[in-house]
Structures are given as structure tokens and as C-alpha cells.
Design a protein around this motif. Structure first.
Motif, PDB file in Angstrom:
ATOM      1  N   LYS A   1       0.787  -1.305   0.121  1.00  0.00           N
ATOM      2  CA  LYS A   1       0.010   0.178  -0.267  1.00  0.00           C
ATOM      3  C   LYS A   1       0.503   1.368  -0.082  1.00  0.00           C
ATOM      4  O   LYS A   1       2.007   1.502   0.750  1.00  0.00           O
ATOM      5  N   PRO A   2       1.122   2.415  -1.270  1.00  0.00           N
ATOM      6  CA  PRO A   2       1.826   3.164  -1.308  1.00  0.00           C
ATOM      7  C   PRO A   2       1.215   4.467  -0.440  1.00  0.00           C
ATOM      8  O   PRO A   2      -0.272   4.631  -0.196  1.00  0.00           O
ATOM      9  N   GLU A   3       2.353   4.700   0.742  1.00  0.00           N
ATOM     10  CA  GLU A   3       1.716   5.835   1.428  1.00  0.00           C
ATOM     11  C   GLU A   3       2.175   7.688   1.268  1.00  0.00           C
ATOM     12  O   GLU A   3       3.388   6.864   0.652  1.00  0.00           O
ATOM     13  N   ARG A   4       1.995   8.694   1.402  1.00  0.00           N
ATOM     14  CA  ARG A   4       2.630   9.690   1.477  1.00  0.00           C
ATOM     15  C   ARG A   4       2.685  10.664   2.348  1.00  0.00           C
ATOM     16  O   ARG A   4       1.938  10.588   3.620  1.00  0.00           O
ATOM     17  N   SER A   5       3.835  11.179   3.112  1.00  0.00           N
ATOM     18  CA  SER A   5       4.065  11.938   4.195  1.00  0.00           C
ATOM     19  C   SER A   5       4.708  13.382   3.901  1.00  0.00           C
ATOM     20  O   SER A   5       5.533  13.254   3.283  1.00  0.00           O
ATOM     21  N   TYR A   6       4.435  14.196   4.714  1.00  0.00           N
ATOM     22  CA  TYR A   6       4.856  15.055   4.523  1.00  0.00           C
ATOM     23  C   TYR A   6       6.525  15.735   5.565  1.00  0.00           C
ATOM     24  O   TYR A   6       6.140  14.669   7.345  1.00  0.00           O
ATOM     25  N   LEU A   7       7.107  16.080   5.530  1.00  0.00           N
ATOM     26  CA  LEU A   7       8.212  16.767   5.836  1.00  0.00           C
ATOM     27  C   LEU A   7       8.693  18.530   6.252  1.00  0.00           C
ATOM     28  O   LEU A   7       8.728  18.412   4.876  1.00  0.00           O
ATOM     29  N   MET A   8       8.880  18.683   6.755  1.00  0.00           N
ATOM     30  CA  MET A   8       9.680  20.540   7.297  1.00  0.00           C
ATOM     31  C   MET A   8      10.524  20.652   8.233  1.00  0.00           C
ATOM     32  O   MET A   8      11.061  19.438   8.953  1.00  0.00           O
ATOM     33  N   ALA A   9      11.712  21.194   7.208  1.00  0.00           N
ATOM     34  CA  ALA A   9      13.477  21.363   8.385  1.00  0.00           C
ATOM     35  C   ALA A   9      13.339  22.708   8.244  1.00  0.00           C
ATOM     36  O   ALA A   9      13.216  23.802   7.330  1.00  0.00           O
ATOM     37  N   GLY A  10      14.260  23.692   9.026  1.00  0.00           N
ATOM     38  CA  GLY A  10      13.969  24.945   9.735  1.00  0.00           C
ATOM     39  C   GLY A  10      15.582  25.046  10.917  1.00  0.00           C
ATOM     40  O   GLY A  10      14.733  23.903  11.522  1.00  0.00           O
ATOM     41  N   HIS A  11      15.858  25.761  10.937  1.00  0.00           N
ATOM     42  CA  HIS A  11      16.617  26.486  12.480  1.00  0.00           C
ATOM     43  C   HIS A  11      16.125  26.010  13.817  1.00  0.00           C
ATOM     44  O   HIS A  11      14.705  27.068  13.913  1.00  0.00           O
ATOM     45  N   TRP A  12      16.510  25.745  14.400  1.00  0.00           N
ATOM     46  CA  TRP A  12      16.147  25.764  15.879  1.00  0.00           C
ATOM     47  C   TRP A  12      15.985  26.444  16.777  1.00  0.00           C
ATOM     48  O   TRP A  12      17.870  26.440  16.985  1.00  0.00           O
ATOM     49  N   LYS A  13      16.146  27.775  17.240  1.00  0.00           N
ATOM     50  CA  LYS A  13      16.981  28.266  17.999  1.00  0.00           C
ATOM     51  C   LYS A  13      17.189  28.214  19.289  1.00  0.00           C
ATOM     52  O   LYS A  13      17.431  29.035  20.600  1.00  0.00           O
ATOM     53  N   GLU A  14      16.153  27.160  20.194  1.00  0.00           N
ATOM     54  CA  GLU A  14      16.201  27.099  21.729  1.00  0.00           C
ATOM     55  C   GLU A  14      16.672  26.364  21.850  1.00  0.00           C
ATOM     56  O   GLU A  14      17.883  25.446  20.831  1.00  0.00           O
ATOM     57  N   LYS A  15      17.208  25.304  23.105  1.00  0.00           N
ATOM     58  CA  LYS A  15      18.065  24.526  23.792  1.00  0.00           C
ATOM     59  C   LYS A  15      17.333  23.236  23.251  1.00  0.00           C
ATOM     60  O   LYS A  15      15.968  22.972  22.518  1.00  0.00           O
ATOM     61  N   ASP A  16      18.296  21.436  22.169  1.00  0.00           N
ATOM     62  CA  ASP A  16      18.099  21.249  21.692  1.00  0.00           C
ATOM     63  C   ASP A  16      17.792  20.129  23.511  1.00  0.00           C
ATOM     64  O   ASP A  16      18.760  19.610  23.531  1.00  0.00           O
ATOM     65  N   PRO A  17      16.631  19.261  23.469  1.00  0.00           N
ATOM     66  CA  PRO A  17      16.562  19.200  24.051  1.00  0.00           C
ATOM     67  C   PRO A  17      16.368  16.593  23.958  1.00  0.00           C
ATOM     68  O   PRO A  17      17.067  16.255  24.792  1.00  0.00           O
ATOM     69  N   GLY A  18      17.985  16.414  22.849  1.00  0.00           N
ATOM     70  CA  GLY A  18      17.343  15.601  22.362  1.00  0.00           C
ATOM     71  C   GLY A  18      16.733  14.492  21.916  1.00  0.00           C
ATOM     72  O   GLY A  18      15.282  14.473  22.338  1.00  0.00           O
ATOM     73  N   GLY A  19      16.997  13.439  21.449  1.00  0.00           N
ATOM     74  CA  GLY A  19      15.990  12.954  21.106  1.00  0.00           C
ATOM     75  C   GLY A  19      15.513  12.452  19.377  1.00  0.00           C
ATOM     76  O   GLY A  19      15.005  13.841  19.544  1.00  0.00           O
TER      77      GLY A  19
END
Ligand code: FES
Length: 509
Positions: free
Chosen positions: A247-265
Motif C-alpha cells: 500500500k503506497p502512502e505519502r507523508s510530509y516533512l519540514m525542516a528549519g533552524h531551531w533556536k531553543e535548547k535542543d532537548p535531544g531525542g
């Protein structure tokens, strides 16, 4: 020839692989690998290390498919899957799936470390979280499955950001990387070991005799002993009925700069809408990647809607992010959610396939490369039978999926008979739609200058009616996921022929 989609992924725009020339002659090799994604390239790498002569052919560019459009998580977690696997495959099967994926992660980690490949590899914990009454029950079952399978985990009652959480399971020591940089380093070594790679070289047929012949669109033939079909959707079916069991599925992704503290994970919800969140090394600082909104290809809301939903989710729960990259991806899910890895069908034991990784191709593709190369080298273990593509002979699930596919086909062939209300003349600039042209239904896109690109909307795979994808300006088939450009050229299989172009010659009907 496969064409680039209009929106491009961060991974593709921030690493450039050297070009590889199209195949320009017929010749012999030991193994032909069709497909330049992580499964195909890793298979080639492992075989070259053992002195096997390998030729990789890719219809477009190396890493132009799903590997270049992934979330780039390397994990054995794969959403909430282990309770289901335990029920379908028992303790041994579910445990084997976990171990094989974990081995793939360890192999990537060790290889990157030993070879010092610069690919932003980071060890991270993988989280699945529940955010409702229904999903907390699923999470509890999953935790129970982890206990039974001896999968190491930690439990958390909240997330490190403002998202409602009823509980989370954390699988430690998983990973993430930049897939294009990783593949680029691997390709360099393949070339050093004598492996051959050819881009813009589309395989169109396989003939099996004493030797196997793989024919390219340009007429050249590679003669070999084994073929590995790692072309995402298998370009060659070999009577394996892949269109009916994935079964084919499409999904979506967005990326940008993160200015806060990186919580990891690396975080993923277990609800139907799926929210995937993680942080990564982006242009020398930290970036955030938010994804989700899966739906069947060619069905559902206009695709811009999905990006809007993800943007809104981010501003509500994570704060303001200026997303500079956005892209989508297509993935195939099998009947029982395990990938198909092994002989393409019982009739063709030397034609091997690796497909159906759901959304977990970085890990499952690496696992597949190990299983397939071991099979070619004659060192397979019985555990590889778990992924045998022919495992559904007596399984009623197969009948169910064939019937689902038939319903889809009927529905969309019927829709072709309905003449759309909008005429070609009424189609706005920059828009695409099914339109009425001289009393006939056609698919048309009118560019900003008023030029019309028109196609017959009958999918060249099995005749369903393709639908307009407004965000990516493509024609997408709701039946088995083929996708086409505005000019009808193939973006994704299983279709092997372009859509028929209709010449409107300035006549707007
Ligand atoms: Fe199968 Fe279109 S009919 S992909």
C-alpha cells in the motif's frame, strides 16, 4: 527517465554526489543492483568488499528516491509495532526482527566510526508517545511486548516540550544521520573497490536463463548471475503481485533552524495522524524536523493542507519555526508490516528484491542489504525466511488486499466516466485539474504564462484515474502509487510508461 519533483529535501540540497555516466555498452558482471537508495548501495558495498563484480543502475540519480527524502532516523523502534509482530510472528519472529534491525544500527555506527565518514551521525534515544485514551492502551501493550522480547527501554510520563503526553516508551542508543553524506562516502568506496555505477539508466526488463539478462531503456544489456531489485517499488514483478500486496502512502516533512535548547531525542506519536519531531545538525547549528500527516497516495486533502497542519502544530506546541525546507516522501507498507526481502518469487530464486520498508528504510534497507548479500554469498541463516516475499501463500490477508485493490480500481475507473464541470478555459493560471475539453475528460495544468500541459488521466499501470497533486504539481495514482509529472513523465512506479500527452494546440474547448 525519472524526473525530480518540484520540492526538494534538505538532504538532497546540502550534499552533492558526483555524477555517474549512463550505461553505454552491454557487458557482463556478477551482480546487477537496480536502484541507488540505501538498500541497493549498501548491498553493492557489502558485495564489493567480498570481491564480487557489481554494477548499480539507477533510473535517475543516486539517492534521488525515498533515501533522499527520509526522516533519516536509524532505529529498531518503528512506531508501536512489537505487540503486533508478537501476535503475527511469535516470540522468535518478533525478536529476530528487533535483533536484525539493531544489528543494522550497530553496523552503521561501527562503519561510520571506523571509516570516519562525515555524515552527522549522532546517537539518540527514540521515543514513541501516547496522547489519548486510545493510544495509551496501545502504548501499554507495546511496553508489555518490550518486556516479553527483552527489548531495553525506559518509560517517561511527559515530553520535554508542550505536547500532551499520556506516556512514552524510550528505546535508548538509536541514531540519526545525514543520509546523502553517508551514501556519498559509501559510493566513493564502492568505486575504489571496482564497483560500477550508472545513473540515468533505467532497467526495463529481466530475462532469466542460465544467465540473467537485465535490459535497459537505452537497449544495453547487463548479463549476470544475480539481480537485486532495490528500486523502491519493484520495477520487475516476476509474478510476485507486488502491486496487490503493498500500500503506497505519502507523508510530509519540514525542516528549519531551531533556536531553543535542543532537548535531544527522536519523537513520534502513535496516533493515526503521526507527528514526528527530531533535532539535527543543520548548516553548522541545530535544526528541527517535523513530519507526519500520512495518507494514501492520490487520495485525501490537497497536499498544501498537510504542510499547513504541520506548521500549525509546530507553532502551537513548539514555538515559532521558520521552515526553510519542506518535502514529501512515498513509502510502501506490506500486508503484515514486515518488508519483502528475498527471492522476488519462487520462480526466480536469483532475482532478489528488497522493498516495503514502511517508513523505516534507513534501518530496514541496511538490514535488507545484509540479508541479500549473505544470500548471494551463500551464507544466509534461516532467520532470513521471516522476510520471504512469498510468505503469504495461505494467508487470507492476501485475498483481502486484492479485494481492496479491486475496489479502488473500480471506483477510480468509474470516476473517469464523469465529465468534470470545469472547462480548460476556466482553469486558473498555476492550477491543475481534471477538466472538460471538448466533452472529454482530460488532466490539465495551466502554467503562470497560460501554457497548457494536458494528459490522459488513465494510469498506464492498470488503468485507474490519476488525481492532481497541487503541492507537488504531479498526477498521483490512488491505486498503487504511480506518480507522473505535468508532462506525464514517470516520477514513481509501478507504472513503466508515461501518461499519454494530449495536444490541445491552444484550443480551450
Ligand atoms: Fe496501478 Fe495506477 S493503476 S499505479
Amino acid at each position: 527517465m525519472h524526473k525530480k519533483s518540484e520540492q526538494e529535501a534538505y538532504w538532497r540540497l546540502t550534499a552533492k554526489l558526483p555524477d555517474h555516466p549512463p550505461l553505454s555498452e552491454s557487458r557482463e558482471t556478477d551482480v546487477v543492483v537496480v536502484g541507488g537508495g540505501i538498500a541497493g548501495i549498501t548491498t553493492a558495498y557489502l558485495l564489493c568488499q567480498k570481491g564480487v563484480r557489481v554494477t548499480v543502475v539507477e533510473a535517475s540519480e543516486i539517492v534521488s528516491g525515498t533515501t533522499g527524502h527520509t526522516t533519516a532516523k536509524i532505529t529498531a523502534q518503528h512506531g508501536a509495532i512489537y505487540d503486533e509482530l508478537l501476535h503475527h510472528f511469535g516470540l522468535e519472529g518478533a525478536r529476530s526482527f528487533y535483533e536484525k534491525n539493531q544489528q543494522a544500527i550497530d553496523w552503521i555506527r561501527n562503519t561510520v566510526s571506523q571509516k570516519q565518514w562525515e555524515c552527522d551521525f549522532e546517537t539518540q534515544d527514540a521515543w514513541i508517545y501516547a496522547d489519548s485514551e486510545a493510544t495509551i492502551q496501545q502504548l501499554e501493550k507495546e511496553q508489555h511486548a518490550y518486556d516479553k522480547l527483552d527489548i531495553p527501554y525506559k518509560h517517561a510520563s511527559k515530553l520535554p516540550f508542550d505536547i500532551h503526553c499520556d506516556g512514552a516508551l524510550i528505546m535508548p542508543n538509536q541514531a540519526q544521520f545525514h543520509p546523502t553524506r553517508y551514501i556519498s562516502a559509501m559510493v566513493e568506496e564502492i568505486v575504489e573497490m571496482g564497483g560500477k555505477l550508472h545513473e540515468q539508466t533505467k532497467a526495463v526488463d529481466i530475462q532469466e536463463g542460465q544467465e540473467i539478462q537485465v535490459t535497459m531503456e537505452n537497449g544495453h544489456v547487463l548479463t549476470c548471475q544475480h539481480v537485486v531489485v532495490a528500486s523502491h517499488f519493484p520495477f520487475y514483478d516476476g509474478m510476485g503481485l507486488y502491486f496487490a500486496k503493498m500500500k503506497p502512502e505519502r507523508s510530509y516533512l519540514m525542516a528549519g533552524h531551531w533556536k531553543e535548547k535542543d532537548p535531544g531525542g527522536m519523537y513520534i506519536s502513535i496516533d493515526q495522524t503521526v507527528r514526528s519531531i527530531r533535532f539535527f545538525s543543520m548548516d553548522g547549528s541545530r535544526g528541527i524536523l517535523v513530519g507526519g500527516e500520512p495518507h494514501s497516495t492520490g487520495q485525501g486533502e490537497p497536499t498544501d493542507h498537510h504542510f499547513d497542519v504541520l506548521q500549525k502544530f509546530t507553532s502551537t506546541h513548539l514555538g515559532k519555526v521558520d521552515f526553510t525546507y519542506r518535502w514529501s516522501s512515498q513509502d510502501y507498507t506490506t500486508l503484515d508490516k514486515l518488508p519483502y526481502i528475498g527471492a522476488i518469487s519462487n520462480r526466480h530464486p536469483r532475482i532478489l528484491v528488497a522493498t516495503g520498508f514502511r517508513k523505516w528504510g534507513m534501518t530496514q534497507g541496511t538490514m535488507a542489504a545484509h540479508l541479500i548479500s549473505e544470500r548471494i554469498l551463500g551464507t544466509s541463516t534461516p532467520s532470513s525466511d521471516l522476510f520471504d516475499p512469498s510468505r503469504f501463500h495461505a494467508d487470507p490477508a492476501l485475498k483481502k488486499v486484492i479485494s481492496i485493490n479491486s475496489d479502488v480500481v473500480k471506483h477510480f475507473v468509474k470516476s473517469k466516466l464523469e465529465i468534470p464541470v470545469i472547462t480548460l478555459k476556466q482553469l486558473p493560471l498555476g492550477a491543475g485539474a481534471h477538466v472538460n475539453w471538448n466533452g472529454q475528460q482530460i488532466g490539465a495544468y495551466k502554467d503562470e504564462s497560460g501554457n497548457v500541459h494536458a494528459v490522459d488521466t488513465t494510469c498506464t499501470h492498470l488503468g485507474c484515474s490519476v488525481n492532481w497533486n497541487s503541492s507537488e504539481k504531479s498526477w498521483d495514482c490512488p491505486c498503487h502509487g504511480s506518480r507522473f509529472t505535468i508532462k506525464g513523465e514517470i516520477l514513481e512506479g509501478p507504472a513503466m510508461k508515461p501518461l499519454e500527452v494530449i495536444k490541445t494546440d491552444g484550443c480551450e474547448g
